[in-house]
Enzyme design. Structure first.
Site, mmCIF file in Angstrom:
data_model
loop_
_atom_site.group_PDB
_atom_site.id
_atom_site.type_symbol
_atom_site.label_atom_id
_atom_site.label_comp_id
_atom_site.label_asym_id
_atom_site.label_seq_id
_atom_site.Cartn_x
_atom_site.Cartn_y
_atom_site.Cartn_z
ATOM 1 N N ARG A 75 0.842 -1.203 0.000
ATOM 2 C CA ARG A 75 0.000 0.000 0.000
ATOM 3 C C ARG A 75 0.875 1.250 0.000
ATOM 4 O O ARG A 75 0.842 2.058 0.917
ATOM 5 C CB ARG A 75 -0.931 -0.008 1.213
ATOM 6 C CG ARG A 75 -1.709 -1.282 1.466
ATOM 7 C CD ARG A 75 -2.544 -1.756 0.333
ATOM 8 N NE ARG A 75 -3.829 -1.106 0.160
ATOM 9 C CZ ARG A 75 -4.957 -1.461 0.743
ATOM 10 N NH1 ARG A 75 -4.976 -2.442 1.592
ATOM 11 N NH2 ARG A 75 -6.090 -0.846 0.483
ATOM 12 N N ASP A 119 -3.768 -0.544 -7.137
ATOM 13 C CA ASP A 119 -4.306 -1.132 -5.910
ATOM 14 C C ASP A 119 -5.764 -1.599 -6.087
ATOM 15 O O ASP A 119 -6.713 -0.845 -5.906
ATOM 16 C CB ASP A 119 -4.198 -0.083 -4.803
ATOM 17 C CG ASP A 119 -4.553 -0.632 -3.437
ATOM 18 O OD1 ASP A 119 -5.096 -1.745 -3.366
ATOM 19 O OD2 ASP A 119 -4.297 0.062 -2.450
ATOM 20 N N GLN A 147 -0.495 2.980 -5.655
ATOM 21 C CA GLN A 147 -1.921 3.299 -5.515
ATOM 22 C C GLN A 147 -2.710 3.039 -6.792
ATOM 23 O O GLN A 147 -3.822 2.538 -6.754
ATOM 24 C CB GLN A 147 -2.098 4.765 -5.111
ATOM 25 C CG GLN A 147 -2.497 4.893 -3.663
ATOM 26 C CD GLN A 147 -2.508 6.327 -3.179
ATOM 27 O OE1 GLN A 147 -1.881 7.197 -3.776
ATOM 28 N NE2 GLN A 147 -3.202 6.562 -2.113
ATOM 29 N N SER A 169 -8.147 -1.445 -3.004
ATOM 30 C CA SER A 169 -8.736 -0.132 -2.755
ATOM 31 C C SER A 169 -9.854 0.181 -3.749
ATOM 32 O O SER A 169 -10.921 0.649 -3.357
ATOM 33 C CB SER A 169 -7.683 0.975 -2.866
ATOM 34 O OG SER A 169 -6.814 0.916 -1.778
ATOM 35 N N TYR A 178 -2.172 -1.194 8.038
ATOM 36 C CA TYR A 178 -3.272 -2.080 8.417
ATOM 37 C C TYR A 178 -3.445 -2.116 9.934
ATOM 38 O O TYR A 178 -2.483 -1.922 10.684
ATOM 39 C CB TYR A 178 -3.006 -3.509 7.934
ATOM 40 C CG TYR A 178 -3.143 -3.682 6.452
ATOM 41 C CD1 TYR A 178 -4.379 -3.550 5.827
ATOM 42 C CD2 TYR A 178 -2.046 -3.980 5.653
ATOM 43 C CE1 TYR A 178 -4.510 -3.726 4.460
ATOM 44 C CE2 TYR A 178 -2.173 -4.151 4.279
ATOM 45 C CZ TYR A 178 -3.406 -4.019 3.697
ATOM 46 O OH TYR A 178 -3.541 -4.179 2.349
HETATM 47 P P1 NAD Z 1 -8.877 -3.090 5.692
HETATM 48 O O1 NAD Z 1 -9.838 -3.507 4.644
HETATM 49 O O2 NAD Z 1 -7.731 -3.971 6.024
HETATM 50 O O3 NAD Z 1 -9.693 -2.835 7.061
HETATM 51 C C1 NAD Z 1 -10.794 -1.951 7.089
HETATM 52 C C2 NAD Z 1 -10.713 -1.120 8.349
HETATM 53 O O4 NAD Z 1 -11.059 -1.916 9.473
HETATM 54 C C3 NAD Z 1 -9.338 -0.543 8.651
HETATM 55 O O5 NAD Z 1 -9.417 0.853 8.704
HETATM 56 C C4 NAD Z 1 -8.982 -1.156 10.007
HETATM 57 O O6 NAD Z 1 -8.239 -0.265 10.806
HETATM 58 C C5 NAD Z 1 -10.347 -1.415 10.576
HETATM 59 N N1 NAD Z 1 -10.422 -2.354 11.695
HETATM 60 C C6 NAD Z 1 -9.730 -3.484 11.937
HETATM 61 N N2 NAD Z 1 -10.127 -4.067 13.098
HETATM 62 C C7 NAD Z 1 -11.119 -3.278 13.588
HETATM 63 C C8 NAD Z 1 -11.953 -3.339 14.732
HETATM 64 N N3 NAD Z 1 -11.837 -4.324 15.621
HETATM 65 N N4 NAD Z 1 -12.849 -2.366 14.915
HETATM 66 C C9 NAD Z 1 -12.972 -1.349 14.053
HETATM 67 N N5 NAD Z 1 -12.236 -1.232 12.941
HETATM 68 C C10 NAD Z 1 -11.310 -2.183 12.725
HETATM 69 O O7 NAD Z 1 -8.342 -1.636 5.412
HETATM 70 P P2 NAD Z 1 -8.079 -0.921 4.012
HETATM 71 O O8 NAD Z 1 -9.278 -0.226 3.576
HETATM 72 O O9 NAD Z 1 -7.490 -1.925 3.096
HETATM 73 O O10 NAD Z 1 -6.991 0.152 4.444
HETATM 74 C C11 NAD Z 1 -5.875 -0.247 5.234
HETATM 75 C C12 NAD Z 1 -4.893 0.871 5.361
HETATM 76 O O11 NAD Z 1 -4.188 1.063 4.163
HETATM 77 C C13 NAD Z 1 -5.467 2.214 5.704
HETATM 78 O O12 NAD Z 1 -4.557 2.860 6.556
HETATM 79 C C14 NAD Z 1 -5.528 2.925 4.412
HETATM 80 O O13 NAD Z 1 -5.542 4.326 4.567
HETATM 81 C C15 NAD Z 1 -4.246 2.427 3.814
HETATM 82 N N6 NAD Z 1 -4.228 2.490 2.363
HETATM 83 C C16 NAD Z 1 -3.114 3.042 1.778
HETATM 84 C C17 NAD Z 1 -3.075 3.087 0.408
HETATM 85 C C18 NAD Z 1 -1.881 3.665 -0.284
HETATM 86 O O14 NAD Z 1 -1.218 4.520 0.262
HETATM 87 N N7 NAD Z 1 -1.587 3.166 -1.466
HETATM 88 C C19 NAD Z 1 -4.099 2.597 -0.361
HETATM 89 C C20 NAD Z 1 -5.198 2.047 0.282
HETATM 90 C C21 NAD Z 1 -5.241 1.989 1.667
#
Ligand code: NAD
Length: 397
Positions: free
Chosen positions: A141, A149, A146, A152, A247
């Site tokens: 990530r 991805d 991006q 996402s 994550y």
């Molecule tokens: P994900 O699908 O892994 O999880 C969804 C959300 O659930 C996350 O925000 C996580 O913190 C939350 N979560 C986990 N356990 C939980 C609980 N017990 N109660 C409440 N919430 C809980 O997450 P995602 O959408 O794939 O994103 C993961 C991370 O990656 C984020 O920080 C996002 O900003 C980042 N991201 C970065 C990029 C990039 O820079 N290329 C792209 C996409 C996402």
């Protein structure tokens, strides 16, 4: 330091240029509505120098007729088996069947969402067949990655669909309405998990006029929740933290109980609850109990976006709606696939960006450059061996 690796491929050496013979088959799971490559995507890859063959009817569920692929310069075939045998690269949305893998020749590059933490039969088949495999879930990530991805792009659409699905099943409207017949209060929406899907769910619910609250174990998201005009529900869980990829870390049992207690009142007051919580590489955390659902008003709706990976909500079933004391509990199944045209457009664009990033102009083929952290992260099988420690541990467990 890792050495740059070019994959020897006997079959490729016998071929005339272009060297990349990409085949895009129809999805193995007939319920899958998305397609991995749109006609525009095919045109871009052909312009790069690849030869693209697609299975006839590839885009019929996502709104891309065969004629558009032909116009883009792709070949069409109805002989799926022969095309799988001839391809030097195979692109698809979901993991292939073991039987399909058995048709691929040694050195073929497979690119898809492989579900590598659970699909061990497919991993075994890929190793046996010496098919090299890119698992799109494993793309790091990073900012640079991006545009590739897939997690996402698909989660974003799933978050949008989750809100529309809930709105459709709710016995109320979402916005406040002031009418001569009286005033209708805005619906209260609670989003649990504020990653990509959760952020889009907040934005979509706000656009529809709902009053939105959200919670995540990563405190860093509080600001993002506020910037979308929603309220962040504060629950003190002690140290939660996040991995280097951003994550969430898995909570302790004690923290899970604290979270449940902190959320119970908000859930009981909400008209819609949407859960999106995931812990990468593990089953989704179970954070909403049946009793918490039972405490909601009849006519309310819960959507569990994590239903396919174990479920955040007790009793949720992927692809089904369960009635719990008048509360509709919807287990999401391939929500991105409900907007298959846009989901395919984004998947295709991510995949084309991935291939373009690693394109070797001279050889007109993808270069499996392990010095690049993106390729190093997502190329999980090379020359018959699994090369990812996290997946190896999950397979041994
Ligand atoms: P994900 O699908 O892994 O999880 C969804 C959300 O659930 C996350 O925000 C996580 O913190 C939350 N979560 C986990 N356990 C939980 C609980 N017990 N109660 C409440 N919430 C809980 O997450 P995602 O959408 O794939 O994103 C993961 C991370 O990656 C984020 O920080 C996002 O900003 C980042 N991201 C970065 C990029 C990039 O820079 N290329 C792209 C996409 C996402």
């Amino acid at each position: 330091m890792l050495k740059t690796t070019k994959i020897p491929n006997a079959a490729r050496r016998q071929e005339e240029e272009p060297l990349m013979h990409l085949f895009v088959p129809k999805e193995h799971d007939s319920r899958e509505t998305r397609t991995a490559l749109t006609p525009d995507g095919a045109a871009q890859l052909i312009k790069l120098g690849a030869e693209v063959t697609v299975e006839a009817g590839l885009g019929e569920k996502s709104g891309f007729p065969d004629a558009l692929y032909e116009n883009a310069g792709a070949r069409l075939t109805s002989d799926r088996n022969a095309a799988l045998q001839a391809a030097s690269a195979v692109l698809q949305v979901c993991k292939p069947s073991v039987a399909d893998v058995a048709l691929m020749k040694e050195g073929t590059l497979l690119i898809c969402l492989l579900e590598p933490f659970t699909s061990f039969d497919v991993l075994d088949a890929l190793e046996k067949q010496k098919v090299n495999a890119v698992s799109l879930e494993m793309i790091p990530r990073t900012t640079l990655a991006q545009k590739m991805d897939v997690l996402s792009s698909q989660a974003n659409l799933a978050g949008y669909v989750a809100v529309l699905t809930a709105a459709n099943r709710l016995s109320q409207v979402l916005p406040m309405m002031m009418t001569p017949a009286g005033t209708l209060k805005p619906a209260r929406v609670f989003i649990i998990g504020v990653g990509v899907a959760g952020l889009q769910a907040i934005a979509t619910a706000k656009r529809l006029g709902a009053r939105v609250e959200a919670f995540d174990t990563r405190p860093a998201v509080e600001e993002q929740v506020h910037s979308l005009g929603a309220k962040f529900v504060k629950i003190d869980l002690g140290e939660t933290g996040q991995t280097k990829d951003g994550y969430a870390k898995e909570l302790t049992e004690e923290q899970k109980e604290l979270q449940k207690a902190g959320m119970a009142k908000v859930i009981a007051q909400s008209d819609i609850v949407i859960t999106t919580a995931q812990v990468f590489g593990k089953s989704a955390p179970r954070i909403v109990s049946r009793a918490m659902v039972e405490a909601m008003k009849p006519g309310s709706v819960v959507v569990d976006l994590a239903a396919e990976t174990g479920g955040n909500v007790e009793g949720a079933q992927a692809g089904a709606e369960v009635n719990i004391n008048g509360v509709r509990l919807i287990g999401a199944e391939n929500f991105a696939g409900r907007v298959a045209g846009h989901a395919s457009q984004m998947f295709s664009s991510n995949s084309v960006n991935f291939i373009t990033h690693f394109w070797d102009k001279e050889n007109k083929d993808i270069h499996l450059n392990l010095e690049d952290e993106i390729m190093d992260g997502c190329l999980i099988i090379l020359n018959g061996a699994l090369r990812n420690e996290m997946i190896r541990k999950a397979r041994q467990a």
